[in-house]
Enzyme design. Structure first.
Site, PDB file in Angstrom:
ATOM      1  N   SER A 104       0.968  -0.935  -0.057  1.00  0.00           N
ATOM      2  CA  SER A 104      -0.021  -0.085   0.015  1.00  0.00           C
ATOM      3  C   SER A 104       0.982   1.206  -0.079  1.00  0.00           C
ATOM      4  O   SER A 104       1.509   1.653   0.950  1.00  0.00           O
ATOM      5  CB  SER A 104      -1.008  -0.055   1.303  1.00  0.00           C
ATOM      6  OG  SER A 104      -1.679  -1.043   1.086  1.00  0.00           O
ATOM      7  N   LYS A 179      -6.375   1.829  -3.967  1.00  0.00           N
ATOM      8  CA  LYS A 179      -6.259   1.140  -2.717  1.00  0.00           C
ATOM      9  C   LYS A 179      -6.564   2.196  -1.576  1.00  0.00           C
ATOM     10  O   LYS A 179      -7.106   1.698  -0.833  1.00  0.00           O
ATOM     11  CB  LYS A 179      -4.584   0.509  -2.759  1.00  0.00           C
ATOM     12  CG  LYS A 179      -4.413   0.026  -1.453  1.00  0.00           C
ATOM     13  CD  LYS A 179      -5.029  -1.048  -0.904  1.00  0.00           C
ATOM     14  CE  LYS A 179      -4.483  -1.470   0.462  1.00  0.00           C
ATOM     15  NZ  LYS A 179      -5.614  -2.864   0.873  1.00  0.00           N
TER      16      LYS A 179
END
Length: 302
Positions: A104, A179
């Site tokens: 991430s 994301k």
């Protein structure tokens, strides 16, 4: 084990944490030649070697053995360190290789790294993850991919070894942008659940009673169910995503909103909920434990 063409890419994998171990297991079990690196926790490395993977002693060695390298680490700081520098992937991968960042990460960093690698003839893709280590082990994760069309077509088969749902979002950086939006929604739920549980307790409504209303109704969802397993059953491992990682992703979201000129009122409120837990020493605890910290902020003893 699936049959993989002799012309298939050879795979390198860096980052054998809660998600990476299961992902790498599925890659090697489904027939790809896999190289991974040593780790302070020997268990996943030894497990993968036992399944047929090769262990490399350095990033340079792993790069020399790989056509496609997956990174599954904490965030952009770690990714940049692995790509850049004299011992990094940029210096040792051959032209025509692909780096896939499943972390991430900050989309701004992703776009810069993609341009640096492209100049050396190396393609870049961002393929961050959704779901939990359970689905990583089962090979049924979700992934949202940022990549050029030709690169996506090349990497889709190996993504399919560990992902049940693959969505091509757009170009490099778009996977990480998506994301952050995904995590904003899920972590926003978590902040609301935490405060609602503490408020319910203060007004005499038990977590069990609250759950009887929400579960099976319109407000129910998979994230709610794993979140509540800690509160209702004491299951500390129901959703292994740390409060530190949550706070990091929400800071990335804030930067993305700033870059877009957006007044990110709710995003900052959600970020601050997790910031409270971090300030109270909760960095290594998991997201479903957030209600404990909201309770303490309000004079509780959990």
């Amino acid at each position: 084990m699936s049959d993989v063409s002799r012309t298939a890419d050879t795979i390198g994998f860096i980052g054998l944490g809660l998600m990476g171990h299961g992902m790498a297991k599925n890659i090697v079990e489904k027939g790809y030649a896999l190289t991974t690196m040593g780790h302070r926790n020997r268990t996943p490395v030894d497990d993968l070697v036992g399944r047929g993977a090769v262990e490399a002693a350095s990033v340079a060695e792993l790069a020399g053995r790989s056509d496609v390298v997956f990174l599954c680490v904490t965030g952009s700081t770690e990714v940049e360190a692995l790509v850049r520098g004299p011992d990094g992937l940029l210096a040792h991968l051959k032209a025509g290789s692909v780096v896939i960042d499943c972390s991430s990460s900050d989309p701004t960093s992703t776009v810069k790294l993609g341009a640096e690698l492209k100049a050396a003839g190396i393609d870049y893709a961002d393929a961050p993850l959704s779901r939990t280590p359970k689905e990583a082990w089962e090979g049924t994760l979700d992934t949202m991919v940022g990549a050029e069309e030709a690169v996506f077509a090349r990497i889709a088969p190996v993504l399919g070894t560990w992902a049940g749902k693959i969505v091509h979002i757009g170009g490099v950086g778009d996977g990480h942008r998506m994301k952050l939006l995904n995590n904003f929604i899920s972590l926003g739920y978590g902040a609301i659940y935490a405060e609602a549980l503490v408020l319910a307790d203060r007004v005499g409504i038990s977590a069990d009673r609250l759950d009887q209303v929400i579960r099976g109704g319109r407000m129910d969802c998979g994230f709610y169910q794993t979140f509540m397993r800690y509160t209702l059953e004491g299951d500390r491992d129901a959703h292994k995503f740390s409060l530190a990682n949550a706070f990091k992703d929400l800071r990335y979201l804030e930067a993305m909103a700033d870059g877009a000129g957006l007044v990110n009122v709710v995003g900052n409120a959600v970020k601050n909920s997790y910031g409270v837990a971090i300030a109270a020493g909760g960095a290594k605890d998991y997201v479903p434990m957030l209600p404990d910290y909201i309770d303490r902020l309000n004079g509780g003893t959990k």
